[in-house]
Design a protein around this motif. Structure first.
Motif, PDB file in Angstrom:
ATOM      1  N   LEU A  52     -25.345   8.254   1.576  1.00 56.25           N
ATOM      2  CA  LEU A  52     -24.509   8.042   0.402  1.00 56.25           C
ATOM      3  C   LEU A  52     -23.260   7.286   0.832  1.00 56.25           C
ATOM      4  CD1 LEU A  52     -24.492  11.652  -1.128  1.00 56.25           C
ATOM      5  CD2 LEU A  52     -26.103   9.805  -1.587  1.00 56.25           C
ATOM      6  N   ALA A  53     -22.647   6.599  -0.106  1.00 54.51           N
ATOM      7  CA  ALA A  53     -21.371   5.943   0.161  1.00 54.51           C
ATOM      8  C   ALA A  53     -20.457   6.141  -1.044  1.00 54.51           C
ATOM      9  CB  ALA A  53     -21.569   4.461   0.444  1.00 54.51           C
ATOM     10  N   ASP A  54     -19.178   6.248  -0.740  1.00 50.39           N
ATOM     11  CA  ASP A  54     -18.164   6.418  -1.771  1.00 50.39           C
ATOM     12  C   ASP A  54     -17.085   5.369  -1.559  1.00 50.39           C
ATOM     13  OD1 ASP A  54     -19.228   8.861  -3.006  1.00 50.39           O
ATOM     14  OD2 ASP A  54     -18.770   9.778  -1.080  1.00 50.39           O
ATOM     15  N   LEU A  55     -16.762   4.640  -2.605  1.00 47.34           N
ATOM     16  CA  LEU A  55     -15.693   3.653  -2.571  1.00 47.34           C
ATOM     17  C   LEU A  55     -14.622   4.137  -3.546  1.00 47.34           C
ATOM     18  CD1 LEU A  55     -14.664   0.939  -1.502  1.00 47.34           C
ATOM     19  CD2 LEU A  55     -15.821  -0.141  -3.442  1.00 47.34           C
ATOM     20  N   VAL A  56     -13.514   4.580  -2.983  1.00 49.77           N
ATOM     21  CA  VAL A  56     -12.445   5.171  -3.784  1.00 49.77           C
ATOM     22  C   VAL A  56     -11.230   4.252  -3.722  1.00 49.77           C
ATOM     23  CG1 VAL A  56     -11.064   7.241  -4.192  1.00 49.77           C
ATOM     24  CG2 VAL A  56     -13.338   7.451  -3.156  1.00 49.77           C
ATOM     25  N   GLU A  57     -10.658   3.984  -4.870  1.00 51.96           N
ATOM     26  CA  GLU A  57      -9.483   3.121  -4.945  1.00 51.96           C
ATOM     27  C   GLU A  57      -8.238   3.975  -5.163  1.00 51.96           C
ATOM     28  OE1 GLU A  57      -7.941  -0.899  -7.257  1.00 51.96           O
ATOM     29  OE2 GLU A  57      -9.751   0.119  -7.961  1.00 51.96           O
ATOM     30  N   TRP A  58      -7.210   3.691  -4.359  1.00 46.45           N
ATOM     31  CA  TRP A  58      -5.940   4.423  -4.384  1.00 46.45           C
ATOM     32  C   TRP A  58      -4.788   3.467  -4.624  1.00 46.45           C
ATOM     33  CZ3 TRP A  58      -6.375   9.531  -4.476  1.00 46.45           C
ATOM     34  CH2 TRP A  58      -7.529  10.109  -3.951  1.00 46.45           C
ATOM     35  N   GLU A  59      -3.718   3.977  -5.194  1.00 46.86           N
ATOM     36  CA  GLU A  59      -2.526   3.167  -5.410  1.00 46.86           C
ATOM     37  C   GLU A  59      -1.900   2.729  -4.090  1.00 46.86           C
ATOM     38  OE1 GLU A  59       0.139   5.366  -7.923  1.00 46.86           O
ATOM     39  OE2 GLU A  59      -1.158   5.139  -9.683  1.00 46.86           O
ATOM     40  N   THR A  60      -1.890   3.629  -3.100  1.00 43.79           N
ATOM     41  CA  THR A  60      -1.249   3.342  -1.811  1.00 43.79           C
ATOM     42  C   THR A  60      -2.044   3.983  -0.677  1.00 43.79           C
ATOM     43  OG1 THR A  60       0.108   5.351  -1.825  1.00 43.79           O
ATOM     44  CG2 THR A  60       1.061   3.379  -2.873  1.00 43.79           C
ATOM     45  N   LEU A  61      -1.773   3.532   0.543  1.00 41.51           N
ATOM     46  CA  LEU A  61      -2.381   4.157   1.716  1.00 41.51           C
ATOM     47  C   LEU A  61      -1.888   5.586   1.873  1.00 41.51           C
ATOM     48  CD1 LEU A  61      -4.169   4.006   4.224  1.00 41.51           C
ATOM     49  CD2 LEU A  61      -2.243   2.979   5.451  1.00 41.51           C
ATOM     50  N   ASP A  62      -0.617   5.842   1.575  1.00 41.38           N
ATOM     51  CA  ASP A  62      -0.088   7.202   1.652  1.00 41.38           C
ATOM     52  C   ASP A  62      -0.846   8.148   0.721  1.00 41.38           C
ATOM     53  OD1 ASP A  62       1.813   6.516   3.545  1.00 41.38           O
ATOM     54  OD2 ASP A  62       3.438   6.306   2.090  1.00 41.38           O
ATOM     55  N   ALA A  63      -1.147   7.695  -0.491  1.00 36.57           N
ATOM     56  CA  ALA A  63      -1.906   8.521  -1.441  1.00 36.57           C
ATOM     57  C   ALA A  63      -3.303   8.790  -0.911  1.00 36.57           C
ATOM     58  CB  ALA A  63      -1.969   7.845  -2.804  1.00 36.57           C
ATOM     59  N   ALA A  64      -3.936   7.782  -0.332  1.00 37.48           N
ATOM     60  CA  ALA A  64      -5.282   7.949   0.230  1.00 37.48           C
ATOM     61  C   ALA A  64      -5.267   8.945   1.386  1.00 37.48           C
ATOM     62  CB  ALA A  64      -5.825   6.601   0.701  1.00 37.48           C
ATOM     63  N   GLN A  65      -4.280   8.831   2.246  1.00 40.12           N
ATOM     64  CA  GLN A  65      -4.196   9.729   3.401  1.00 40.12           C
ATOM     65  C   GLN A  65      -3.873  11.158   2.976  1.00 40.12           C
ATOM     66  OE1 GLN A  65      -1.416   7.346   5.673  1.00 40.12           O
ATOM     67  NE2 GLN A  65      -3.072   6.537   6.949  1.00 40.12           N
ATOM     68  N   ALA A  66      -3.010  11.315   1.979  1.00 38.75           N
ATOM     69  CA  ALA A  66      -2.698  12.647   1.463  1.00 38.75           C
ATOM     70  C   ALA A  66      -3.945  13.284   0.847  1.00 38.75           C
ATOM     71  CB  ALA A  66      -1.574  12.567   0.434  1.00 38.75           C
ATOM     72  N   ALA A  67      -4.733  12.483   0.140  1.00 39.89           N
ATOM     73  CA  ALA A  67      -5.975  12.988  -0.447  1.00 39.89           C
ATOM     74  C   ALA A  67      -6.948  13.408   0.651  1.00 39.89           C
ATOM     75  CB  ALA A  67      -6.606  11.925  -1.340  1.00 39.89           C
ATOM     76  N   GLY A  68      -6.997  12.635   1.730  1.00 43.95           N
ATOM     77  CA  GLY A  68      -7.866  12.980   2.856  1.00 43.95           C
ATOM     78  C   GLY A  68      -7.536  14.339   3.448  1.00 43.95           C
ATOM     79  N   GLU A  69      -6.268  14.679   3.490  1.00 38.33           N
ATOM     80  CA  GLU A  69      -5.853  16.010   3.966  1.00 38.33           C
ATOM     81  C   GLU A  69      -6.190  17.086   2.931  1.00 38.33           C
ATOM     82  OE1 GLU A  69      -4.546  16.920   6.949  1.00 38.33           O
ATOM     83  OE2 GLU A  69      -4.978  14.866   7.557  1.00 38.33           O
ATOM     84  N   ARG A  70      -5.945  16.766   1.668  1.00 38.74           N
ATOM     85  CA  ARG A  70      -6.144  17.751   0.600  1.00 38.74           C
ATOM     86  C   ARG A  70      -7.602  18.159   0.437  1.00 38.74           C
ATOM     87  NH1 ARG A  70      -3.972  17.076  -5.627  1.00 38.74           N
ATOM     88  NH2 ARG A  70      -4.874  19.023  -6.408  1.00 38.74           N
TER      89      ARG A  70
END
Length: 99
Positions: A52-70
């Motif tokens: 499977l693959a997921d392509l997720v779009e984020w407003e910023t890299l910080d938001a993407a990284q915070a989501a990765g932790e969450r």
């Protein structure tokens, strides 16, 4: 000028594809409420049945990284994580060109 969005590409193999697809829908709903989330395109491989693959779009890299932790502690994401047997790629990208 508008800030450039970040694309997160995750490619993984799963132990049980049907369970993963159900769990992924639940994970998508949870993540859609995260700060900075824009969109999530969920795809399945044509030739590799357990990929499977997921392509997720984020407003910023910080938001993407915070989501990765969450997602590591989000109970709504846990069932999807449990179906993943290996992560082939997990990377953030900026768009260079688009047509």
């Amino acid at each position: 000028m508008t800030a450039q969005h970040v694309l997160e590409l995750a490619v993984c193999t799963v132990t049980d594809k049907e369970a993963a697809l159900v769990a992924r829908r639940r994970a998508m709903l949870a993540v859609s409420r995260y700060r900075g989330f824009i969109s999530w395109r969920a795809v399945t491989a044509c030739e590799t049945m357990d990929m499977l693959a997921d392509l997720v779009e984020w407003e910023t890299l910080d938001a993407a990284q915070a989501a990765g932790e969450r997602v590591l502690t989000d109970p709504e994401f846990a069932p999807y994580m449990a179906t993943i047997s290996s992560v082939k790629l997990m990377q953030h990208f900026l768009t260079e060109q688009q047509i």
